[in-house]
Design a protein around this motif. Structure first.
Motif, PDB file in Angstrom:
ATOM      1  N   THR A 130       6.241   4.973 -11.875  1.00 26.17           N
ATOM      2  CA  THR A 130       5.046   5.586 -11.328  1.00 26.17           C
ATOM      3  C   THR A 130       4.195   4.536 -10.635  1.00 26.17           C
ATOM      4  N   SER A 131       3.283   5.003  -9.820  1.00 31.89           N
ATOM      5  CA  SER A 131       2.407   4.067  -9.128  1.00 31.89           C
ATOM      6  C   SER A 131       0.951   4.472  -9.325  1.00 31.89           C
ATOM      7  N   LEU A 132       0.079   3.541  -9.121  1.00 27.97           N
ATOM      8  CA  LEU A 132      -1.353   3.762  -9.256  1.00 27.97           C
ATOM      9  C   LEU A 132      -1.821   4.745  -8.191  1.00 27.97           C
ATOM     10  N   GLU A 133      -2.535   5.787  -8.615  1.00 27.96           N
ATOM     11  CA  GLU A 133      -3.016   6.801  -7.677  1.00 27.96           C
ATOM     12  C   GLU A 133      -4.513   6.753  -7.455  1.00 27.96           C
ATOM     13  N   SER A 134      -5.277   6.195  -8.408  1.00 27.19           N
ATOM     14  CA  SER A 134      -6.728   6.174  -8.309  1.00 27.19           C
ATOM     15  C   SER A 134      -7.254   4.808  -8.730  1.00 27.19           C
ATOM     16  N   LEU A 135      -8.209   4.289  -7.965  1.00 32.16           N
ATOM     17  CA  LEU A 135      -8.780   2.977  -8.265  1.00 32.16           C
ATOM     18  C   LEU A 135     -10.270   3.010  -7.967  1.00 32.16           C
ATOM     19  N   VAL A 136     -11.076   2.547  -8.928  1.00 33.74           N
ATOM     20  CA  VAL A 136     -12.526   2.440  -8.762  1.00 33.74           C
ATOM     21  C   VAL A 136     -12.896   0.980  -8.970  1.00 33.74           C
ATOM     22  N   LEU A 137     -13.558   0.400  -7.979  1.00 34.57           N
ATOM     23  CA  LEU A 137     -14.028  -0.982  -8.059  1.00 34.57           C
ATOM     24  C   LEU A 137     -15.554  -0.949  -7.978  1.00 34.57           C
ATOM     25  N   ARG A 138     -16.224  -1.144  -9.111  1.00 38.87           N
ATOM     26  CA  ARG A 138     -17.689  -1.139  -9.164  1.00 38.87           C
ATOM     27  C   ARG A 138     -18.206  -2.568  -9.057  1.00 38.87           C
ATOM     28  N   ARG A 139     -19.340  -2.696  -8.375  1.00 48.77           N
ATOM     29  CA  ARG A 139     -19.948  -4.025  -8.177  1.00 48.77           C
ATOM     30  C   ARG A 139     -18.905  -5.019  -7.710  1.00 48.77           C
ATOM     31  N   SER A 140     -18.114  -4.567  -6.776  1.00 48.62           N
ATOM     32  CA  SER A 140     -16.928  -5.323  -6.384  1.00 48.62           C
ATOM     33  C   SER A 140     -17.222  -6.496  -5.461  1.00 48.62           C
ATOM     34  N   HIS A 141     -18.214  -6.353  -4.587  1.00 54.54           N
ATOM     35  CA  HIS A 141     -18.465  -7.385  -3.574  1.00 54.54           C
ATOM     36  C   HIS A 141     -17.139  -7.790  -2.931  1.00 54.54           C
ATOM     37  N   LEU A 142     -16.329  -6.773  -2.651  1.00 56.79           N
ATOM     38  CA  LEU A 142     -14.964  -6.953  -2.166  1.00 56.79           C
ATOM     39  C   LEU A 142     -14.909  -7.768  -0.885  1.00 56.79           C
ATOM     40  N   GLY A 143     -15.758  -7.444   0.054  1.00 53.31           N
ATOM     41  CA  GLY A 143     -15.767  -8.161   1.331  1.00 53.31           C
ATOM     42  C   GLY A 143     -14.573  -7.806   2.189  1.00 53.31           C
ATOM     43  N   SER A 170      -1.503  -4.228   0.912  1.00 52.97           N
ATOM     44  CA  SER A 170      -0.703  -4.311  -0.305  1.00 52.97           C
ATOM     45  C   SER A 170       0.330  -3.187  -0.366  1.00 52.97           C
ATOM     46  N   HIS A 171       1.586  -3.556  -0.407  1.00 52.87           N
ATOM     47  CA  HIS A 171       2.653  -2.554  -0.514  1.00 52.87           C
ATOM     48  C   HIS A 171       2.652  -1.894  -1.889  1.00 52.87           C
ATOM     49  N   GLY A 172       2.114  -2.575  -2.890  1.00 48.75           N
ATOM     50  CA  GLY A 172       2.045  -2.020  -4.223  1.00 48.75           C
ATOM     51  C   GLY A 172       1.034  -0.893  -4.366  1.00 48.75           C
ATOM     52  N   LEU A 173       0.168  -0.726  -3.369  1.00 47.52           N
ATOM     53  CA  LEU A 173      -0.846   0.328  -3.424  1.00 47.52           C
ATOM     54  C   LEU A 173      -0.532   1.492  -2.494  1.00 47.52           C
ATOM     55  N   ARG A 174       0.677   1.595  -2.024  1.00 48.04           N
ATOM     56  CA  ARG A 174       1.043   2.685  -1.104  1.00 48.04           C
ATOM     57  C   ARG A 174       0.985   4.051  -1.767  1.00 48.04           C
ATOM     58  N   GLY A 175       0.977   4.107  -3.090  1.00 47.72           N
ATOM     59  CA  GLY A 175       0.860   5.373  -3.802  1.00 47.72           C
ATOM     60  C   GLY A 175      -0.585   5.752  -4.099  1.00 47.72           C
ATOM     61  N   LEU A 176      -1.522   4.859  -3.743  1.00 45.97           N
ATOM     62  CA  LEU A 176      -2.931   5.103  -4.009  1.00 45.97           C
ATOM     63  C   LEU A 176      -3.436   6.287  -3.189  1.00 45.97           C
ATOM     64  N   ALA A 205      -8.749   1.715   5.499  1.00 47.33           N
ATOM     65  CA  ALA A 205      -8.271   2.951   6.132  1.00 47.33           C
ATOM     66  C   ALA A 205      -6.771   2.917   6.422  1.00 47.33           C
ATOM     67  N   ARG A 206      -6.144   1.769   6.264  1.00 48.46           N
ATOM     68  CA  ARG A 206      -4.687   1.684   6.439  1.00 48.46           C
ATOM     69  C   ARG A 206      -3.928   2.311   5.277  1.00 48.46           C
ATOM     70  N   LEU A 207      -4.612   2.449   4.140  1.00 51.39           N
ATOM     71  CA  LEU A 207      -3.967   3.048   2.975  1.00 51.39           C
ATOM     72  C   LEU A 207      -3.868   4.563   3.159  1.00 51.39           C
ATOM     73  N   PRO A 208      -2.804   5.192   2.669  1.00 54.28           N
ATOM     74  CA  PRO A 208      -2.623   6.644   2.827  1.00 54.28           C
ATOM     75  C   PRO A 208      -3.443   7.434   1.802  1.00 54.28           C
ATOM     76  N   LEU A 209      -4.766   7.331   1.908  1.00 50.43           N
ATOM     77  CA  LEU A 209      -5.673   7.909   0.929  1.00 50.43           C
ATOM     78  C   LEU A 209      -5.999   9.366   1.224  1.00 50.43           C
ATOM     79  N   ARG A 210      -6.254  10.127   0.175  1.00 51.82           N
ATOM     80  CA  ARG A 210      -6.815  11.474   0.310  1.00 51.82           C
ATOM     81  C   ARG A 210      -8.327  11.417   0.178  1.00 51.82           C
ATOM     82  N   GLU A 211      -8.831  10.488  -0.653  1.00 58.73           N
ATOM     83  CA  GLU A 211     -10.265  10.349  -0.879  1.00 58.73           C
ATOM     84  C   GLU A 211     -10.666   8.875  -0.784  1.00 58.73           C
TER      85      GLU A 211
END
Length: 86
Positions: A1-14, A24-30, A49-55
């Protein structure tokens, strides 16, 4: 299975972190991604936006309507059902 949902709070991701997530090819199921306090510019938003996201939820970003117009060129354009920008 692969990760389908991810929440990053206070991420300061940049933009650099967003580029890593977006390529990331590992997140293609997100399907759902929330990035809060993201510190993103248009480049970082485009990378996510490159990720195949629904939300996608992003807060703490600074970009204009041009970034939203480019969603049509991104990987998530065909599958995105919900977009929230705070």
């Amino acid at each position: 299975t692969s990760l389908e949902s991810l929440v990053l709070r206070r991420s300061h991701l940049g933009d650099e972190g967003a580029a890593r997530l977006g390529s990331s090819h590992g997140l293609r199921g997100l399907r759902q991604l929330s990035v809060l306090d993201a510190n993103l510019s248009e480049a970082g938003f485009a990378a996510l936006a490159r990720l195949p996201l629904r939300e996608l939820r992003v807060s703490g970003a600074s970009f204009g309507l041009d970034a939203l117009a480019r969603l049509g060129e991104a990987g998530c354009a065909e599958c995105l059902e919900s977009l929230a920008l705070d």
